[in-house]
Design a protein around this motif. Structure first.
Motif, PDB file in Angstrom:
ATOM      1  N   ARG A   1      -6.950  49.690 -36.277  1.00  0.00           N
ATOM      2  CA  ARG A   1      -8.327  50.122 -36.507  1.00  0.00           C
ATOM      3  C   ARG A   1      -8.312  51.634 -36.708  1.00  0.00           C
ATOM      4  NH1 ARG A   1     -12.573  47.325 -32.745  1.00  0.00           N
ATOM      5  NH2 ARG A   1     -13.289  46.244 -34.590  1.00  0.00           N
TER       6      ARG A   1
ATOM      7  N   CYS B   1     -18.938  53.891 -30.954  1.00  0.00           N
ATOM      8  CA  CYS B   1     -18.877  53.131 -32.204  1.00  0.00           C
ATOM      9  C   CYS B   1     -17.758  52.101 -32.107  1.00  0.00           C
ATOM     10  CB  CYS B   1     -18.628  54.100 -33.356  1.00  0.00           C
ATOM     11  SG  CYS B   1     -18.337  53.309 -34.918  1.00  0.00           S
ATOM     12  N   ASP B   2     -18.094  50.815 -32.215  1.00  0.00           N
ATOM     13  CA  ASP B   2     -17.077  49.794 -31.951  1.00  0.00           C
ATOM     14  C   ASP B   2     -16.142  49.549 -33.132  1.00  0.00           C
ATOM     15  OD1 ASP B   2     -18.724  48.528 -33.630  1.00  0.00           O
ATOM     16  OD2 ASP B   2     -19.306  46.906 -32.290  1.00  0.00           O
ATOM     17  N   ALA B   3     -16.332  50.277 -34.221  1.00  0.00           N
ATOM     18  CA  ALA B   3     -15.420  50.102 -35.354  1.00  0.00           C
ATOM     19  C   ALA B   3     -14.127  50.885 -35.160  1.00  0.00           C
ATOM     20  CB  ALA B   3     -16.099  50.546 -36.642  1.00  0.00           C
ATOM     21  N   LEU B   4     -14.132  51.813 -34.200  1.00  0.00           N
ATOM     22  CA  LEU B   4     -12.960  52.670 -34.013  1.00  0.00           C
ATOM     23  C   LEU B   4     -12.005  52.059 -32.996  1.00  0.00           C
ATOM     24  CD1 LEU B   4     -14.591  56.193 -33.810  1.00  0.00           C
ATOM     25  CD2 LEU B   4     -13.349  55.217 -35.722  1.00  0.00           C
TER      26      LEU B   4
ATOM     27  N   HIS C   1     -17.470  44.984 -42.003  1.00  0.00           N
ATOM     28  CA  HIS C   1     -18.396  45.491 -41.000  1.00  0.00           C
ATOM     29  C   HIS C   1     -17.860  46.782 -40.388  1.00  0.00           C
ATOM     30  CE1 HIS C   1     -20.896  45.664 -37.430  1.00  0.00           C
ATOM     31  NE2 HIS C   1     -19.788  45.792 -36.734  1.00  0.00           N
ATOM     32  N   ASP C   2     -16.556  46.773 -40.047  1.00  0.00           N
ATOM     33  CA  ASP C   2     -15.939  47.956 -39.455  1.00  0.00           C
ATOM     34  C   ASP C   2     -16.052  49.157 -40.375  1.00  0.00           C
ATOM     35  OD1 ASP C   2     -15.314  46.632 -37.232  1.00  0.00           O
ATOM     36  OD2 ASP C   2     -13.148  46.910 -37.339  1.00  0.00           O
TER      37      ASP C   2
ATOM     38  N   GLU D   1     -19.538  50.500 -40.393  1.00  0.00           N
ATOM     39  CA  GLU D   1     -19.811  51.229 -39.155  1.00  0.00           C
ATOM     40  C   GLU D   1     -19.171  52.608 -39.193  1.00  0.00           C
ATOM     41  OE1 GLU D   1     -21.020  50.243 -35.722  1.00  0.00           O
ATOM     42  OE2 GLU D   1     -22.335  49.251 -37.154  1.00  0.00           O
ATOM     43  N   LEU D   2     -17.933  52.646 -39.678  1.00  0.00           N
ATOM     44  CA  LEU D   2     -17.211  53.913 -39.735  1.00  0.00           C
ATOM     45  C   LEU D   2     -17.924  54.876 -40.684  1.00  0.00           C
ATOM     46  CD1 LEU D   2     -14.745  55.560 -38.937  1.00  0.00           C
ATOM     47  CD2 LEU D   2     -13.514  54.557 -40.851  1.00  0.00           C
TER      48      LEU D   2
ATOM     49  N   LEU E   1     -20.934  56.240 -39.041  1.00  0.00           N
ATOM     50  CA  LEU E   1     -20.578  57.239 -38.028  1.00  0.00           C
ATOM     51  C   LEU E   1     -20.240  58.571 -38.692  1.00  0.00           C
ATOM     52  CD1 LEU E   1     -19.770  57.916 -35.041  1.00  0.00           C
ATOM     53  CD2 LEU E   1     -17.456  57.302 -35.689  1.00  0.00           C
ATOM     54  N   ILE E   2     -19.481  58.501 -39.785  1.00  0.00           N
ATOM     55  CA  ILE E   2     -19.094  59.728 -40.497  1.00  0.00           C
ATOM     56  C   ILE E   2     -20.345  60.442 -41.017  1.00  0.00           C
ATOM     57  CG2 ILE E   2     -17.952  60.566 -42.582  1.00  0.00           C
ATOM     58  CD1 ILE E   2     -15.801  58.439 -42.062  1.00  0.00           C
TER      59      ILE E   2
END
Lengths: 261, 495
Positions: free
Chosen positions: A79, A132-135, B329-330, B333-334, B337-338
């Motif tokens: 990830r 943030c749960d994507a990290l 999805h990830d 989200e990233l 966040l950026i």
């Protein structure tokens, strides 16, 4: 102090203990680092969804960076990794080099770098990112002593990490440990290459690792080596270079041991 | 009426009048008159120095304020503004009402202004000089301006003088001549100007800002000043904006919020996103981050009487199947966040890395803003590392290599035995090298030296990447042209 008060205190303590461990056990899965004794001390590996602090002296910055990079490589599980650093630390120990990161066996494509001007914005950015749960992991790199990073700030980071499942790694160069809510705290020094002639190549990166604090196990001090090819830590080898090439098809020990805690 | 005042500017080593007030004008002073003459005519003049930069700034501030009437505002220096009000006038109760509102508001702020509405910009400008407040309907341009003197056209001084000498005093007289005569005598530019003034064809104005794709705004009878009201207004506007973009399947990449203060000050705040935004919650949050982190916070003063939200860059949205793929999805989200981090600390401070095709270590990686290059960085091809080799490149690289003192080294291309860096001595215990990196002669302008890199471990176990800048006896020379010892540098640190 009266007996009643003491027993009341004891009850409260046990309640707090229960709340904390319940929270911890519920959230944590652990990632084995690859070094047998260290993994044993950590009860199976480094806890994810928690904060870990890595301290070092000013001139040991590169070794500590290497160790943190290794930890990040273990816990991110393919990830993205967000690396937040303060402008000043780049002047002191140089910028994190993506070529160097790739040489350690990690993937520079998954690294997003945040260049924060000061400690406050670095802290705020990492708290935001940890939620943030994507990290996979967030590294916060700070140089020198800071008053802003107190128990409250540390608590904030821990809560954010617990809620999202991302792991927070704090790289504190030229700083002294202060009370915090970190799961583990390490002191890093560079270790010598194994003895050999001057012109023989040095081996894999080696760290003299001291575990100063461990919430759920014993502390200790070990020599750890980073295996760039397997992307994991190991016991120190006696020879600077591997005698035979490592087997290509090897199951990832991290995957096997994930559900230990 | 107070004492007459004038503003002077230096022109050809003489101070001449740059601007004057009504009292001074009544005394017979005029723009361009030398200060000495003016003083002779009126000894108790108040004289001020001109500040051209501040004048330009004021004009641009007024243009900002005029943005409330139309997004198309163009500068006409030194002291004019063009507003394209096509399709805007009805919002203010018609052309006459708009003109009146504008003139009154500016007069209240202390400006003396002339304003007029016409269907071509040159005609409108001519009218402001002679008949302020007039509104000329389409087709009535020639009749409206033919009695004005030619100077009102705003042509060059030489042309105006030439026309006067030829006996053509008014615009009407000039217009009555054969256009080819005018062109032959005064040039094509003047005859075009004249044609535009008379309503034959129009020159486009060049607005200061490109027209945003979508605009929504909210006006207040009672100015708003509190943070909660501002936040609420912004989220309402965001909803309206998203609704109108959604109809056309668009998402916003760049958003601008403009706050119009009652006293005329306008503050614009911009946020950019890496992916098209289609949810008002996201816009809301981005602006909240941005407003929180402003170095000089939004100052409502006596309140804002208008807030405008515009999307200046939009993209067509591609609808994706999202729920089944955790990876997508990830990435979303990233990216979100950026965007949030970039809104707070600036887009250039959040970077991803792209490998470059070069051997020179400091140029091997390009750090690019993550908002725009995230997808490219995720798919970049990095050089494959050599299996079962220790790292060949340092983990930490100095932006500028740091000089070290080397008392002695093996010549011609051996490593140092000991070196001093940042006042500390390091004894060399292990060495690997040299790795020779020649500079790219096909790219560099100045001569760059060949570098010999060594990977060095000292007695403590610290690992350095050290290089010698230049070959012995071959590349480095002192002032007399004799070979000099090359310098050594630390370029990076290994883990």
């Amino acid at each position: 102090m009266s007996g009643a008060r003491i027993s009341a205190l004891a009850t409260l303590r046990s309640q707090i203990e229960r709340i904390e461990t319940a929270e911890v056990v519920h959230h944590h899965d652990r990632v084995a680092l690859g070094h047998r004794e260290v993994d044993h001390a950590l009860k199976g590996g480094l806890a994810r969804a928690a904060i870990h602090e890595v301290f070092c002296e000013g001139r040991q910055g590169a070794a500590a960076t290497g160790f943190v990079t290794g930890l990040a490589g273990r816990v991110t599980m393919r990830r993205p990794l967000l690396w937040v650093r303060q402008d000043f630390s780049e002047l002191e120990t140089g910028a994190l080099s993506m070529s160097g990161l790739a040489e350690l066996g990690l993937d520079p494509r998954r690294v997003v770098m945040v260049r924060a001007a000061d400690v406050e914005s670095a802290l705020r950015t990492s708290a935001d990112a940890l939620a943030c749960d994507a990290l996979g992991a967030v590294v916060l790199e700070l140089w020198g002593e800071t008053r802003q990073f107190d128990l409250v700030a540390s608590r904030k980071l821990t809560l954010a990490a617990q809620s999202s499942g991302a792991t927070g790694l704090l790289l504190r160069m030229a700083a002294q440990p202060l009370p915090s809510t970190a799961e583990t705290r390490w002191m890093l020094r560079a270790a010598h290459s194994p003895p050999g002639p001057m012109w023989s190549a040095w081996g894999a990166p080696r760290f003299d690792v001291e575990l100063l604090r461990n919430r759920h196990g014993p502390c200790g001090r070990w020599i750890m080596e980073w295996k760039c090819d397997e992307c994991q830590f190991s016991e120190p080898s006696a020879y600077p270079q591997p005698v035979a090439a490592a087997p290509a098809h090897r199951s990832d020990p991290a995957v096997l041991q994930r559900r230990v805690g | 009426m107070g004492e007459p005042s004038i503003v002077v500017i230096k022109d050809n080593n003489a101070l001449v009048i740059h601007a004057l007030d009504e009292a001074a004008e009544r005394l017979g002073l005029y723009i361009g008159q030398p200060l000495a003459n003016a003083r002779a005519m009126c000894p108790d003049l108040k004289v001020f120095d001109a500040d051209v930069v501040a004048d330009a700034k004021t004009l641009s501030d007024i243009a900002d304020w005029c943005d409330r009437f139309t997004p198309l505002v163009a500068l006409d220096p030194p002291h004019g503004l063009f507003l394209d009000i096509s399709g805007c006038a009805h919002l203010f109760g018609g052309e006459a009402a708009l003109l009146q509102t504008l003139v009154r508001a500016l007069a209240r702020q202390g400006f003396a202004i002339g304003a007029a509405i016409a269907s071509t910009s040159v005609c409108a400008r001519t009218l402001t000089r002679q008949a302020t407040g007039s509104i000329v309907a389409d087709g009535g341009e020639a009749a409206a301006i033919d009695r004005f003197p030619v100077s009102a056209l705003g042509a060059d001084e030489t042309i105006t003088t030439g026309l006067r000498r030829a006996g053509l005093k008014t615009i009407g007289e000039v217009a009555s001549r054969n256009p080819s005569e005018i062109t032959a005598r005064f040039g094509a530019r003047f005859s075009t100007l004249l044609a535009h003034a008379l309503g034959q064809g129009d020159a486009p104005i060049s607005p200061r800002k490109p027209l945003p794709d979508y605009i929504v705004e909210k006006r207040f009878a009672e100015p708003i000043a509190t943070d909660t009201m501002i936040a609420m207004t912004l989220s309402r506007l965001a909803e309206t904006l998203i609704a109108s973009m959604e109809k056309q399947g668009k998402g916003a990449r760049r958003l601008e919020a403009a706050f119009f203060r009652t006293d005329g000050v306008v503050r614009a705040i911009m946020v950019e996103t890496g992916r098209p935004v289609t949810r008002s919650v996201v816009i809301d949050r981005l602006f909240r981050e941005r407003l929180d982190a402003l170095a000089d916070p939004l100052d409502p003063g006596f309140g804002f009487d208008m807030v405008r939200l515009s999307a200046s860059r939009t993209e067509i949205m591609v609808q994706e199947q999202r729920d089944l793929d955790a990876h997508v999805h990830d990435n979303d989200e990233l990216a979100a966040l950026i965007d949030r981090i970039a809104a707070r600390i600036g887009g250039k401070r959040v970077v991803v890395h792209l490998p470059q095709d070069t051997h020179i270590p400091e140029h091997a990686v390009l750090a690019a803003p993550a908002q725009h290059h995230l997808a490219a960085a995720m798919q970049a091809e990095w050089p494959v590392r050599a299996e079962s080799e220790p790292p060949l490149r340092p983990l930490r690289l100095f932006d500028k290599p740091e000089p070290v003192t080397v008392p002695f080294a093996t010549v011609p291309d051996g490593p140092p035995h000991q070196f001093t860096w940042r006042r500390a001595k390091h004894a060399v215990v292990r060495v690997e090298g040299p790795e020779r990196i020649a500079m790219e002669w096909w790219r560099q302008d100045g001569k760059q030296l060949t570098r010999d890199y060594f990977r060095i471990e000292d007695a403590e176990g610290l690992r350095f990447w050290i290089f010698r800048d230049g070959l012995y006896e071959g590349e480095v020379f002192d002032g007399d042209g004799k070979p000099a010892p090359p310098h050594w540098y630390v370029h990076g640190l290994f883990a």
